[in-house]
Design a protein around this motif. Sequence first.
Motif, PDB file in Angstrom:
ATOM      1  N   PRO A  77     -33.617 -52.210  32.990  1.00 15.25           N
ATOM      2  CA  PRO A  77     -32.337 -52.724  33.462  1.00 15.25           C
ATOM      3  C   PRO A  77     -31.330 -51.610  33.770  1.00 15.25           C
ATOM      4  O   PRO A  77     -31.254 -50.612  33.057  1.00 15.25           O
ATOM      5  CB  PRO A  77     -31.844 -53.595  32.301  1.00 15.25           C
ATOM      6  CG  PRO A  77     -32.541 -53.071  31.107  1.00 15.25           C
ATOM      7  CD  PRO A  77     -33.838 -52.496  31.569  1.00 15.25           C
ATOM      8  N   VAL A  78     -30.624 -51.812  34.871  1.00 20.89           N
ATOM      9  CA  VAL A  78     -29.512 -50.916  35.203  1.00 20.89           C
ATOM     10  C   VAL A  78     -28.347 -51.799  35.639  1.00 20.89           C
ATOM     11  O   VAL A  78     -28.550 -52.920  36.095  1.00 20.89           O
ATOM     12  CB  VAL A  78     -29.845 -49.944  36.363  1.00 20.89           C
ATOM     13  CG1 VAL A  78     -30.831 -48.889  35.942  1.00 20.89           C
ATOM     14  CG2 VAL A  78     -30.336 -50.698  37.591  1.00 20.89           C
ATOM     15  N   THR A  79     -27.165 -51.289  35.464  1.00 17.01           N
ATOM     16  CA  THR A  79     -26.001 -52.016  35.964  1.00 17.01           C
ATOM     17  C   THR A  79     -25.495 -51.265  37.185  1.00 17.01           C
ATOM     18  O   THR A  79     -25.281 -50.053  37.133  1.00 17.01           O
ATOM     19  CB  THR A  79     -24.898 -52.097  34.890  1.00 17.01           C
ATOM     20  OG1 THR A  79     -25.439 -52.768  33.749  1.00 17.01           O
ATOM     21  CG2 THR A  79     -23.694 -52.878  35.402  1.00 17.01           C
ATOM     22  N   SER A  81     -22.608 -51.215  40.169  1.00 16.92           N
ATOM     23  CA  SER A  81     -21.313 -51.716  40.639  1.00 16.92           C
ATOM     24  C   SER A  81     -21.103 -51.212  42.053  1.00 16.92           C
ATOM     25  O   SER A  81     -21.152 -49.991  42.293  1.00 16.92           O
ATOM     26  CB  SER A  81     -20.185 -51.228  39.729  1.00 16.92           C
ATOM     27  OG  SER A  81     -20.406 -51.698  38.417  1.00 16.92           O
ATOM     28  N   SER A  90     -20.852 -56.462  40.340  1.00 15.08           N
ATOM     29  CA  SER A  90     -21.513 -55.680  39.293  1.00 15.08           C
ATOM     30  C   SER A  90     -22.721 -56.478  38.847  1.00 15.08           C
ATOM     31  O   SER A  90     -22.592 -57.620  38.399  1.00 15.08           O
ATOM     32  CB  SER A  90     -20.537 -55.459  38.131  1.00 15.08           C
ATOM     33  OG  SER A  90     -21.095 -54.521  37.230  1.00 15.08           O
ATOM     34  N   GLU A  92     -26.505 -56.625  36.760  1.00 15.56           N
ATOM     35  CA  GLU A  92     -27.524 -56.004  35.902  1.00 15.56           C
ATOM     36  C   GLU A  92     -28.870 -56.445  36.446  1.00 15.56           C
ATOM     37  O   GLU A  92     -29.149 -57.645  36.580  1.00 15.56           O
ATOM     38  CB  GLU A  92     -27.373 -56.450  34.453  1.00 15.56           C
ATOM     39  CG  GLU A  92     -28.393 -55.746  33.571  1.00 15.56           C
ATOM     40  CD  GLU A  92     -28.202 -56.035  32.094  1.00 15.56           C
ATOM     41  OE1 GLU A  92     -29.212 -56.252  31.426  1.00 15.56           O
ATOM     42  OE2 GLU A  92     -27.047 -56.049  31.641  1.00 15.56           O
ATOM     43  N   SER A  95     -34.279 -51.793  37.730  1.00 18.98           N
ATOM     44  CA  SER A  95     -33.974 -50.601  38.530  1.00 18.98           C
ATOM     45  C   SER A  95     -34.835 -50.520  39.783  1.00 18.98           C
ATOM     46  O   SER A  95     -34.528 -49.788  40.710  1.00 18.98           O
ATOM     47  CB  SER A  95     -34.172 -49.334  37.688  1.00 18.98           C
ATOM     48  OG  SER A  95     -35.512 -49.265  37.251  1.00 18.98           O
ATOM     49  N   GLU A 144     -24.796 -47.607  43.941  1.00 21.36           N
ATOM     50  CA  GLU A 144     -23.671 -47.475  43.013  1.00 21.36           C
ATOM     51  C   GLU A 144     -22.444 -46.913  43.746  1.00 21.36           C
ATOM     52  O   GLU A 144     -22.548 -45.888  44.449  1.00 21.36           O
ATOM     53  CB  GLU A 144     -24.082 -46.540  41.854  1.00 21.36           C
ATOM     54  CG  GLU A 144     -22.985 -46.253  40.855  1.00 21.36           C
ATOM     55  CD  GLU A 144     -22.557 -47.489  40.064  1.00 21.36           C
ATOM     56  OE1 GLU A 144     -23.391 -48.390  39.847  1.00 21.36           O
ATOM     57  OE2 GLU A 144     -21.365 -47.549  39.681  1.00 21.36           O
TER      58      GLU A 144
END
Length: 264
Positions: A77-79, A81, A90, A92, A95, A144
Amino acid sequence: MAFEENDVALDADQQMTADEEALLDELGIFGESRRKFLGQLGGVGLGALVLQVLAEEKALAFSDSETAYVAPAVENPVTVSFTVNGAKKSLELDSRMTLLDALRERLGLTGSKKGCDHGQCGACTVIIDGRRVLACLTLTAQCEAKSVTTIEGIAKGTDLHAIQTAFIKHDAFQCGFCTPGQICSAVALMQEAKNGEASYLTANVRQKTGALQLSDDEIRERMSGNLCRCGAYPNIVAAIREAHTGKATDPMAISQMEVHDATV
Ligand code: FES
Ligand code: FES
């Protein structure tokens, strides 16, 4: 006749096992209704019916557990934004999730199409920070803090972009599947021309020229990453030429030679 049915019912009632009673209770069949139900069963054994119902319930439970959709675990998992069509988002997500999947499946922006999912057709073209990219070959994690524009963000409210207006005027689509990608690509192409950016057809890439006036061949070259299975190429070129030059273009003025070239 009613008397005989009730007799049968009473007989069967008396012979019911605990399972059978439980089934009728579960079905909400009590008192008079239970007697009528048993009467209507006639010679069919209630035990057989119970077994059949239990077997069907078991099969249903089995098939439910077999077919129920289980969302795959997010392993990495990556967040992320970023901005999409002017709105901050944003998410989650895994990846490895592509931008195309994030747009379509997480944000509900289904305008960008998944044609090949391999970078070959251009149906997924979106604009990131002014550059056109293939969303199927872009990881969301790469976005991002970037600004993504999809076909849903090209018009300003009810005001269509000049490219959209020209596509409608020139009937530059048939099924429309490739059209979101074609329009995003064409919008970015217009900016590239304003910036004087070179293409494969530019004779001298070192020469600073300022804003470019694109020939039809240049337009075709710069749009060559966007395929159209319906073959609307002549109309697409006419639409882009009109939006690019600001001069009305007669779609019928395209020669047969150009039509042939455009579809090669
Ligand atoms: S879906 Fe991305 S290039 Fe075809
Ligand atoms: S309009 Fe159908 S694929 Fe282009």
